[in-house]
Design an enzyme around this catalytic site. Structure first.
Site, PDB file in Angstrom:
ATOM      1  N   GLU A 170       0.819  -1.220   0.000  1.00  0.00           N
ATOM      2  CA  GLU A 170       0.000   0.000   0.000  1.00  0.00           C
ATOM      3  C   GLU A 170       0.843   1.256   0.000  1.00  0.00           C
ATOM      4  O   GLU A 170       0.495   2.246  -0.606  1.00  0.00           O
ATOM      5  CB  GLU A 170      -0.943  -0.004   1.215  1.00  0.00           C
ATOM      6  CG  GLU A 170      -2.221   0.815   0.985  1.00  0.00           C
ATOM      7  CD  GLU A 170      -2.094   2.313   1.176  1.00  0.00           C
ATOM      8  OE1 GLU A 170      -2.946   3.047   0.679  1.00  0.00           O
ATOM      9  OE2 GLU A 170      -1.138   2.773   1.834  1.00  0.00           O
ATOM     10  N   ASP A 171       1.980   1.215   0.719  1.00  0.00           N
ATOM     11  CA  ASP A 171       2.821   2.414   0.766  1.00  0.00           C
ATOM     12  C   ASP A 171       4.281   1.993   0.750  1.00  0.00           C
ATOM     13  O   ASP A 171       4.627   0.862   1.136  1.00  0.00           O
ATOM     14  CB  ASP A 171       2.504   3.238   2.027  1.00  0.00           C
ATOM     15  CG  ASP A 171       2.946   4.691   1.895  1.00  0.00           C
ATOM     16  OD1 ASP A 171       3.329   5.106   0.779  1.00  0.00           O
ATOM     17  OD2 ASP A 171       2.921   5.417   2.910  1.00  0.00           O
TER      18      ASP A 171
ATOM     19  N   ASN B 200      -4.788   6.742   7.791  1.00  0.00           N
ATOM     20  CA  ASN B 200      -4.459   6.236   6.460  1.00  0.00           C
ATOM     21  C   ASN B 200      -2.963   6.383   6.203  1.00  0.00           C
ATOM     22  O   ASN B 200      -2.273   5.415   5.944  1.00  0.00           O
ATOM     23  CB  ASN B 200      -5.280   6.981   5.406  1.00  0.00           C
ATOM     24  CG  ASN B 200      -5.174   6.337   4.042  1.00  0.00           C
ATOM     25  OD1 ASN B 200      -4.090   6.249   3.485  1.00  0.00           O
ATOM     26  ND2 ASN B 200      -6.282   5.848   3.512  1.00  0.00           N
ATOM     27  N   ASP B 201      -2.452   7.630   6.294  1.00  0.00           N
ATOM     28  CA  ASP B 201      -1.033   7.854   6.020  1.00  0.00           C
ATOM     29  C   ASP B 201      -0.502   8.920   6.965  1.00  0.00           C
ATOM     30  O   ASP B 201      -1.270   9.601   7.661  1.00  0.00           O
ATOM     31  CB  ASP B 201      -0.860   8.280   4.550  1.00  0.00           C
ATOM     32  CG  ASP B 201       0.588   8.218   4.094  1.00  0.00           C
ATOM     33  OD1 ASP B 201       1.409   7.541   4.752  1.00  0.00           O
ATOM     34  OD2 ASP B 201       0.919   8.866   3.083  1.00  0.00           O
TER      35      ASP B 201
ATOM     36  N   ASP C 184      -4.163   8.678  -4.276  1.00  0.00           N
ATOM     37  CA  ASP C 184      -3.881   7.936  -3.041  1.00  0.00           C
ATOM     38  C   ASP C 184      -2.592   8.486  -2.417  1.00  0.00           C
ATOM     39  O   ASP C 184      -2.560   9.640  -2.000  1.00  0.00           O
ATOM     40  CB  ASP C 184      -3.834   6.430  -3.361  1.00  0.00           C
ATOM     41  CG  ASP C 184      -4.062   5.547  -2.143  1.00  0.00           C
ATOM     42  OD1 ASP C 184      -3.447   5.823  -1.109  1.00  0.00           O
ATOM     43  OD2 ASP C 184      -4.839   4.580  -2.208  1.00  0.00           O
ATOM     44  N   ASN C 185      -1.515   7.723  -2.376  1.00  0.00           N
ATOM     45  CA  ASN C 185      -0.313   8.202  -1.684  1.00  0.00           C
ATOM     46  C   ASN C 185       0.552   9.106  -2.572  1.00  0.00           C
ATOM     47  O   ASN C 185       0.605   8.918  -3.784  1.00  0.00           O
ATOM     48  CB  ASN C 185       0.512   7.016  -1.199  1.00  0.00           C
ATOM     49  CG  ASN C 185      -0.249   6.210  -0.166  1.00  0.00           C
ATOM     50  OD1 ASN C 185      -1.082   6.742   0.546  1.00  0.00           O
ATOM     51  ND2 ASN C 185       0.024   4.920  -0.098  1.00  0.00           N
TER      52      ASN C 185
ATOM     53  N   HIS D 205      -3.275  -1.269  11.707  1.00  0.00           N
ATOM     54  CA  HIS D 205      -4.677  -1.460  12.119  1.00  0.00           C
ATOM     55  C   HIS D 205      -4.834  -2.794  12.844  1.00  0.00           C
ATOM     56  O   HIS D 205      -5.465  -3.718  12.321  1.00  0.00           O
ATOM     57  CB  HIS D 205      -5.604  -1.417  10.905  1.00  0.00           C
ATOM     58  CG  HIS D 205      -5.536  -0.158  10.114  1.00  0.00           C
ATOM     59  ND1 HIS D 205      -5.955   1.063  10.600  1.00  0.00           N
ATOM     60  CD2 HIS D 205      -5.071   0.089   8.863  1.00  0.00           C
ATOM     61  CE1 HIS D 205      -5.767   1.995   9.684  1.00  0.00           C
ATOM     62  NE2 HIS D 205      -5.227   1.431   8.615  1.00  0.00           N
TER      63      HIS D 205
ATOM     64  N   HIS E 289      -0.165   0.059   6.968  1.00  0.00           N
ATOM     65  CA  HIS E 289      -0.851   0.876   5.955  1.00  0.00           C
ATOM     66  C   HIS E 289       0.155   1.949   5.506  1.00  0.00           C
ATOM     67  O   HIS E 289       1.207   1.589   4.991  1.00  0.00           O
ATOM     68  CB  HIS E 289      -2.132   1.414   6.635  1.00  0.00           C
ATOM     69  CG  HIS E 289      -3.166   1.963   5.730  1.00  0.00           C
ATOM     70  ND1 HIS E 289      -4.429   2.276   6.160  1.00  0.00           N
ATOM     71  CD2 HIS E 289      -3.148   2.276   4.407  1.00  0.00           C
ATOM     72  CE1 HIS E 289      -5.152   2.737   5.146  1.00  0.00           C
ATOM     73  NE2 HIS E 289      -4.388   2.758   4.072  1.00  0.00           N
TER      74      HIS E 289
ATOM     75  N   ILE F  85       3.223   4.680   5.575  1.00  0.00           N
ATOM     76  CA  ILE F  85       4.484   4.752   6.321  1.00  0.00           C
ATOM     77  C   ILE F  85       5.197   6.081   6.046  1.00  0.00           C
ATOM     78  O   ILE F  85       4.902   6.768   5.068  1.00  0.00           O
ATOM     79  CB  ILE F  85       5.444   3.578   5.982  1.00  0.00           C
ATOM     80  CG1 ILE F  85       5.877   3.624   4.509  1.00  0.00           C
ATOM     81  CG2 ILE F  85       4.799   2.244   6.290  1.00  0.00           C
ATOM     82  CD1 ILE F  85       6.981   2.617   4.173  1.00  0.00           C
TER      83      ILE F  85
ATOM     84  N   ASN G 185      -6.173  11.152   2.212  1.00  0.00           N
ATOM     85  CA  ASN G 185      -5.442   9.902   1.997  1.00  0.00           C
ATOM     86  C   ASN G 185      -3.941  10.140   2.159  1.00  0.00           C
ATOM     87  O   ASN G 185      -3.471  10.312   3.288  1.00  0.00           O
ATOM     88  CB  ASN G 185      -5.836   9.340   0.626  1.00  0.00           C
ATOM     89  CG  ASN G 185      -5.482   7.882   0.467  1.00  0.00           C
ATOM     90  OD1 ASN G 185      -4.435   7.437   0.905  1.00  0.00           O
ATOM     91  ND2 ASN G 185      -6.363   7.112  -0.147  1.00  0.00           N
TER      92      ASN G 185
HETATM   93 CA   LIG Z   1      -3.189   5.527   1.220  1.00  0.00          CA
HETATM   94 CA   LIG Z   2       3.407   7.685   3.281  1.00  0.00          CA
END
Ligand SMILES: [Ca+2]
Ligand SMILES: [Ca+2]
Length: 355
Positions: free
Chosen positions: A53-54, A168-169, A269-270, A134, A115, A117, A224
């Site tokens: 995800e990240d 989330n981030d 998103d990221n 989480h 999730h 980072i 996000n």
């Molecule tokens: Ca995200």
């Molecule tokens: Ca990040």
């Protein structure tokens, strides 16, 4: 008279529902088809099959990758396995991933669900890794010290706070100081889905330090990714369902003031920031309906944007990579280092490209 009232209420209810339904579909860009933008030198990274995800690449080319996220309402190929942090050295000719051992007496690795980072490097070059996790679908920030020789992460602390309910981030501004996004206001999964559907825009950004925690920006339709300019003067926030990247000015007392917003016409998103050029690299979802209701026959696509000169009057947005999910389902992050690019996804694979 009673019948008229019932019919009126029914009509109002239906109009409300229809109105929200069409705005929901627009926020999800539900009817969008992806126009393919291919890159010639990409390959899937061996050992990543359950999402990345990240990720974040250090100045020396070492990349941390957060894998194995389980998130309510989103597909997981290994729903019973804990997540992990992988390391990749982008200086190698044909880089591979290695799982970082996690040590520390107070850390429960079996409920680790990583999730977003972020890293922070001290004056003495110690690298700290801050990870949104989480455990049991709650939200924590796990603080680790990176031990490069041992290829391990020493767990130092678990951070929880009532102002960090649905993380989330995050972007670190100190060893245990950060800005973090809450993607929802509610914690309960059922309430979250209504919040999302109705587009309440109650999501926010919080500044956290051990002795001062406060909301510094709010009113987002799913905040996000969050990142910072190389000179640390500006904070970038991705508002997923409004398709926007917001630029905030950061002040000495940690408050943020809005400067400008960029409409990206895709679900952002990221955000990764190239430390050399200051360009933003954004992992995006071309059609979020396919993320929330996963069908392997019609998977979610992937899209990577490069944004140059965001602080000027004329930022340049380039679609560097886009495809309909044949290679990667649901890209969330992209980051570059010396002509190489890594792309991660919510629950699927990850890509290594030579640009
Ligand atoms: Ca995200
Ligand atoms: Ca990040």
């Amino acid at each position: 008279m009673a019948k008229l009232l019932v019919l009126t209420l029914l009509g109002l209810g239906l109009a409300f529902f229809k109105d929200h339904r069409s705005s929901y579909l627009a926020r999800m860009t539900a009817s969008r088809e992806v126009k393919s933008v291919e890159l010639p030198n990409c390959k899937l990274i061996k050992g990543i099959e359950t999402g990345a995800e990240d990720l974040e690449i250090l100045h020396n080319g070492l990349a941390f990758i957060s894998v194995g996220l389980r998130y309510p309402g989103i597909k997981s190929f290994e729903p019973d396995k804990p997540g992990k942090i992988l390391l990749m050295d982008l200086n190698e000719k044909d880089p591979t991933v290695l799982e970082l051992k996690m040590t520390g007496s107070n850390f429960d690795a079996s409920s680790f669900n990583p999730h977003g980072i972020s890293t922070f490097t001290d004056e003495d070059n110690t690298v700290y890794l801050l990870v949104v996790s989480h455990p049991d679908f709650k939200s924590t920030v796990e603080l680790f010290k990176f031990q490069e020789e041992e290829k391990s992460l020493l767990h130092l602390k678990t951070i929880k706070h009532e102002l960090l309910p649905s993380l989330n981030d995050l972007v670190a501004v100190g060893r245990e100081h950060f800005y973090a996004t809450n993607d929802h206001y509610f914690v309960d999964h059922y309430m979250k889905s209504w919040e999302l559907y109705l587009g309440l825009a109650w999501s926010n950004v919080v500044y956290y330090s051990p002795d001062d925690v406060r909301v510094v920006a709010s009113g987002f339709d799913f905040a996000n990714g969050i990142s910072m300019s190389p000179d640390s003067k500006y904070v970038y926030i991705a508002e997923l369902l409004a398709h926007k990247i917001h630029v905030y000015e950061k002040h000495a007392n940690w408050t943020l003031t809005p400067l400008k917003s960029l409409d990206c016409e895709t679900l952002v998103d990221n955000i990764s920031v190239d430390p050399v050029t200051g360009d933003l690299w954004v992992g995006c979802h071309p059609n979020a309906m396919k993320i929330f209701s996963y069908d392997p026959e019609n998977p979610p696509g992937s899209e990577v944007l490069q944004i140059q000169n965001i602080l000027t009057e004329e930022p340049k947005v380039t679609v560097v990579y886009a495809e309909d999910g044949k290679v990667l389902h649901g890209s969330t992050v992209a980051s570059v280092y010396k002509g190489k690019m890594l792309v991660g996804t919510v629950f699927h694979k990850a890509l290594y490209c030579e640009l």
